[in-house]
Enzyme design. Structure first.
Site, short mmCIF file in Angstrom:
data_model
loop_
_atom_site.label_atom_id
_atom_site.label_comp_id
_atom_site.label_asym_id
_atom_site.label_seq_id
_atom_site.Cartn_x
_atom_site.Cartn_y
_atom_site.Cartn_z
N HIS A 183 19.79 -35.66 -12.43
CA HIS A 183 19.51 -36.06 -11.05
C HIS A 183 19.23 -34.79 -10.25
O HIS A 183 20.08 -33.91 -10.12
CB HIS A 183 20.68 -36.86 -10.47
CG HIS A 183 20.81 -38.19 -11.14
ND1 HIS A 183 22.01 -38.76 -11.45
CD2 HIS A 183 19.85 -39.05 -11.58
CE1 HIS A 183 21.78 -39.94 -12.05
NE2 HIS A 183 20.48 -40.12 -12.14
N ASN A 258 18.28 -41.32 -16.01
CA ASN A 258 19.58 -41.79 -16.51
C ASN A 258 19.75 -43.30 -16.38
O ASN A 258 20.87 -43.83 -16.45
CB ASN A 258 20.73 -41.07 -15.79
CG ASN A 258 22.03 -41.15 -16.58
OD1 ASN A 258 22.00 -41.10 -17.82
ND2 ASN A 258 23.15 -41.29 -15.88
N GLU A 390 31.34 -35.80 -13.04
CA GLU A 390 30.85 -35.69 -11.66
C GLU A 390 31.63 -34.56 -11.00
O GLU A 390 32.85 -34.65 -10.82
CB GLU A 390 31.08 -37.00 -10.89
CG GLU A 390 30.37 -38.22 -11.46
CD GLU A 390 28.92 -38.35 -10.98
OE1 GLU A 390 28.47 -37.50 -10.16
OE2 GLU A 390 28.25 -39.30 -11.42
#
Ligand SMILES: [Zn+2]
Length: 426
Positions: A183, A258, A390
């Site tokens: 991303h 993704n 994350e």
């Protein structure tokens, strides 16, 4: 280098196919945008309908607890009048983006026989400098590493990585396999992957624990699996997420790589079929050039010595996410082991700066995702462990995708400490 000062606004190029004229590129500054975290009280739909009239830029996706949104300056007063329960993530996003975009210059170390300096981690950098940094790092350890390319992005950029091996020789051990920056806007992921790469290379000859890890595995580290998107975040639109693929008849650009992996791609609920969505899954499973290259490379690793551990590095929210994404009830066959290792990893990460990471299966912990990398790596790629991490920040008052440069090094250090635990125990 200052961001957003030299980029041109490209006019939409005429498309031969379909009547829609896509807005190919735009230029965003985010000056005066205020970013809020809105408590949903487990009813995000109600909040979404209340804010539907605003030109809000969503930061997160289908989170049950909170919605993070950037509100344009002319709408901030009206938004605040709604009286929602909020905290402020960025008072002025444009100001924070400008500070983050104050890149240090990087001087190549090739020819000096020196390892690049750790000052690399004091600021963010331009894409071209990242590539040079990897080349320099590799050049310092030529007998135990090499740069490789797995194919090209939609716009023709090579997707590169570094392969690192130990005393067994090149390609002799099971793979530890990392992806960064799928991303585009999640800049901290490349920096953390770079910090881990740096330590793996530079500590080998002095740290026996690192030597043991390096001698046990081959590392394949790809810091930018979505290079087109990343470059676009540096020239035009800091909050861009997807790749930069155009499609005939579609008025929007970009597919979420993704959500494009060819496994459970067809399952509904974890991705979008709308080309304008941030989670657009594509027209067919695995139909992005980036995904084709990643699938082929993953199959190569599987057929060689197999994949022990895969990590897809993202931001933000501070999570360690285990399989699966496509179904909230599904669990990996070795789930108990995965849970125990993830808890150990979170504990080790916390020891550096007290940073807290939440662990659990990705669907039930965060939200449903289909066609995602860890599900493919687990059930098709044969990886023993395939996780998403994350990174910082947690969110509420610490920003979102735009993480202050002062947090790059601590982010790298705490993850490296965590990896030392994980790699010694998988
Ligand atoms: Zn992400």
């Amino acid at each position: 280098m200052k961001l957003f000062t030299t980029a041109l606004l490209f006019a939409a190029a005429p498309m031969a196919l379909g009547s829609a004229v896509p807005q190919l590129e735009r230029k965003m500054t985010y000056d005066g945008y205020k970013v809020f975290r809105i408590s949903t009280h487990h009813n995000p739909a109600a909040i979404k309908s209340k804010i539907a009239k605003f030109a809000a830029i969503p930061f997160n996706l289908d989170n049950n607890e909170h919605l993070d949104v950037a509100i344009p300056p002319e709408e901030v007063a009206a938004f605040e009048k709604l009286g929602l329960e909020t905290s402020v993530m960025h008072q002025d996003l444009g100001k924070d983006v400008a500070e983050e975009g104050n890149f240090a210059t990087y001087e190549s170390t090739v020819g000096t026989q020196a390892v690049p300096s750790l000052t690399w981690f004091n600021s963010y950098h331009a894409y071209a400098d990242h590539r040079t940094f990897f080349n320099d790092l590799q050049a310092s350890f030529p007998s135990n590493s090499e740069i490789f390319e797995i194919g090209n992005s939609f716009q023709g950029r090579p997707i590169f990585g570094i392969h690192i091996w130990g005393s067994g020789g090149k390609g002799s051990k099971p793979a530890i396999y990392f992806h960064g920056t799928v991303h585009a806007r999640e800049w901290i992921s490349a920096k953390v992957v770079e910090y881990i790469t740096y330590q793996l290379l530079t500590q080998y000859s002095t740290d026996t624990a690192i030597k043991a890890i390096r001698d046990k595995y081959d590392f394949y580290i790809l810091p930018f699996v979505n290079p087109d998107g990343f470059v676009y975040t540096q020239t035009n639109e800091r909050l861009w997420r997807k790749n930069r693929q155009t499609r005939s008849g579609a008025s929007c650009v970009g597919t979420d790589i993704n959500r494009n992996w060819p496994y459970k791609w067809e399952v509904t609920g974890g991705a979008s079929t709308s080309p304008c969505s941030e989670t657009y899954k594509g027209q067919a499973a695995g139909d992005t050039p980036e995904n084709k290259a990643l699938v082929a490379f993953t199959q190569k690793l599987k057929a060689s010595k197999g994949i022990k551990l895969y990590i897809d590095w993202h931001s933000y929210g501070q999570y360690i996410l285990l399989p699966y994404g496509y179904n909230c009830a599904a669990r990996a066959s070795n789930h108990a082991t995965q849970s125990s290792l993830a808890s150990g990893l979170a504990t080790r990460i916390r020891q550096s700066y007290g940073t807290s990471f939440t662990t659990g299966p990705s669907c039930s912990t965060l939200y449903q995702t289909t066609g995602s990398a860890p599900d493919y790596l687990t059930d098709v790629g044969g990886a023993t462990f395939a996780w998403t991490i994350e990174l910082r920040p947690a969110g509420s008052s610490g920003g979102g995708f735009v993480l202050p440069p002062a947090q790059i090094l601590p982010s790298g250090i705490e993850q490296w400490e965590g990896m030392k635990y994980l790699l010694a125990n998988v």
